[in-house]
Design an enzyme around this catalytic site. Structure first.
Site, PDB file in Angstrom:
ATOM      1  N   LYS A   8      10.815   0.438  -5.669  1.00 44.33           N
ATOM      2  CA  LYS A   8      12.164   1.013  -5.608  1.00 44.33           C
ATOM      3  C   LYS A   8      12.608   1.323  -4.177  1.00 44.33           C
ATOM      4  O   LYS A   8      11.789   1.387  -3.244  1.00 44.33           O
ATOM      5  CB  LYS A   8      12.233   2.263  -6.485  1.00 44.33           C
ATOM      6  CG  LYS A   8      12.274   1.870  -7.971  1.00 44.33           C
ATOM      7  CD  LYS A   8      12.568   3.029  -8.874  1.00 44.33           C
ATOM      8  CE  LYS A   8      12.704   2.544 -10.313  1.00 44.33           C
ATOM      9  NZ  LYS A   8      12.879   3.691 -11.247  1.00 44.33           N
TER      10      LYS A   8
ATOM     11  N   ARG B 233       5.012   3.056 -14.725  1.00 44.57           N
ATOM     12  CA  ARG B 233       5.728   1.797 -15.008  1.00 44.57           C
ATOM     13  C   ARG B 233       5.739   0.962 -13.734  1.00 44.57           C
ATOM     14  O   ARG B 233       6.318   1.382 -12.722  1.00 44.57           O
ATOM     15  CB  ARG B 233       7.152   2.113 -15.452  1.00 44.57           C
ATOM     16  CG  ARG B 233       7.983   0.900 -15.807  1.00 44.57           C
ATOM     17  CD  ARG B 233       9.385   1.306 -16.267  1.00 44.57           C
ATOM     18  NE  ARG B 233      10.188   0.141 -16.612  1.00 44.57           N
ATOM     19  CZ  ARG B 233      10.848  -0.580 -15.703  1.00 44.57           C
ATOM     20  NH1 ARG B 233      10.787  -0.243 -14.412  1.00 44.57           N
ATOM     21  NH2 ARG B 233      11.561  -1.625 -16.081  1.00 44.57           N
TER      22      ARG B 233
END
Ligand SMILES: Cn1cnc2c(O)nc(N)nc21
Length: 270
Positions: A210, A244
């Site tokens: 991210k 995740r």
């Protein structure tokens, strides 16, 4: 939890599972099998990109992407398939085909989502996002006390779930790194994540590749593995139970190492 995006524009999945517009079933299965072999116990299957600025897809488009991939994976592999969706019809159809859980970045906020999720009987992950959609969430994130506000939001969504008959045993919570948060917000959220344990529900965390990693390290999306592993370990130290990730093998080793150290600190056998 291994990430399996069946979207043509997923922000970091270089091997997008689309060839000439068609869903590449063999590629999907290859990728799914590789993540299971690398130690993923859950695969998160998503047909609508949730990256910042993503444009929504139609219900039919989402169904056409998710359901064939879901059937293929369940037929060939022994793994829990999580459905990354906010769409009631996708919840219902995926559950009918054998999906193992629902993962909604909108915390069942869409019309009919609570009722549809309740009817599936499946476990649900409720994630925090500031703003209504990935399209607008990064415009001007603002918090007075991010951990308190994220915690309050998640608690409200748990109550909403209980009101439609989704019992607490079926609920997972997720602070939603990158969903309506600046770098500072994400760093503070990770630092203070332990405070969410007071909600008394298992925490799922997703930081893999991210922008918080890209911004902190000045790294492009394909060079964020080390930074991602650092955040995964810190999340596990602060109570995360599911991580995740894109890079399953490396993440499994990093998390298992962290767990061995944590177990020792509790006087348990590594
Ligand atoms: C679909 N998706 C993208 N990022 C995510 C995150 O951090 N958590 C969850 N639960 N889902 C995510």
């Amino acid at each position: 939890m291994g990430i399996l995006n069946v979207t043509p524009d997923s922000f970091s999945d270089g091997s997008t599972l689309y060839q000439a517009g068609q869903l590449a079933g063999d590629l999907i299965l290859q990728r799914a099998a590789a993540m299971v072999a690398a130690g993923a116990t859950i695969l998160d299957l998503g047909g609508e990109s949730t990256r910042p600025g993503a444009t929504p897809v139609s219900v039919q488009q989402e169904l056409d992407r998710v359901l064939p991939a879901l059937e293929l994976i369940l037929r060939e592999l022994d793994v829990i398939v999580s459905i990354d969706s906010s769409t009631p019809e996708v919840f219902t159809e995926s559950a009918r085909l054998g999906a193992g859980m629902l993962n909604d970045v909108r915390a069942l906020g869409r019309e009919g989502a609570l009722q549809a999720a309740a009817a599936t009987g499946l476990p649900v992950c409720l994630m925090h996002m500031q703003g209504n959609t990935p399209a607008d969430m990064q415009l001007a994130p603002h918090y007075e006390d991010i951990i308190a506000e994220v915690g309050d939001f998640l608690q409200q969504r748990v109550v909403a779930c209980e009101q439609v008959g989704i019992c607490r045993e079926r609920i997972l919570l997720d602070p939603g790194f990158g969903f309506g948060k600046t770098l500072e917000h994400n760093l503070r959220l990770l630092n203070q994540m332990q405070r969410l344990e007071s909600l008394g529900l298992p925490l799922l965390v997703g930081t893999s590749r991210k922008s918080m990693i890209g911004q902190a390290l000045d790294r492009p999306v394909d060079q964020r593995l080390a930074g991602g592993l650092a955040t995964a370990v810190m999340a596990v130290e602060r109570g995360a139970r599911i991580i995740r990730v894109h890079d399953v093998a490396a993440s499994v080793d990093a998390v298992r190492m962290a767990e061995a150290v944590i177990k020792e600190s509790r006087g348990e056998q590594a």
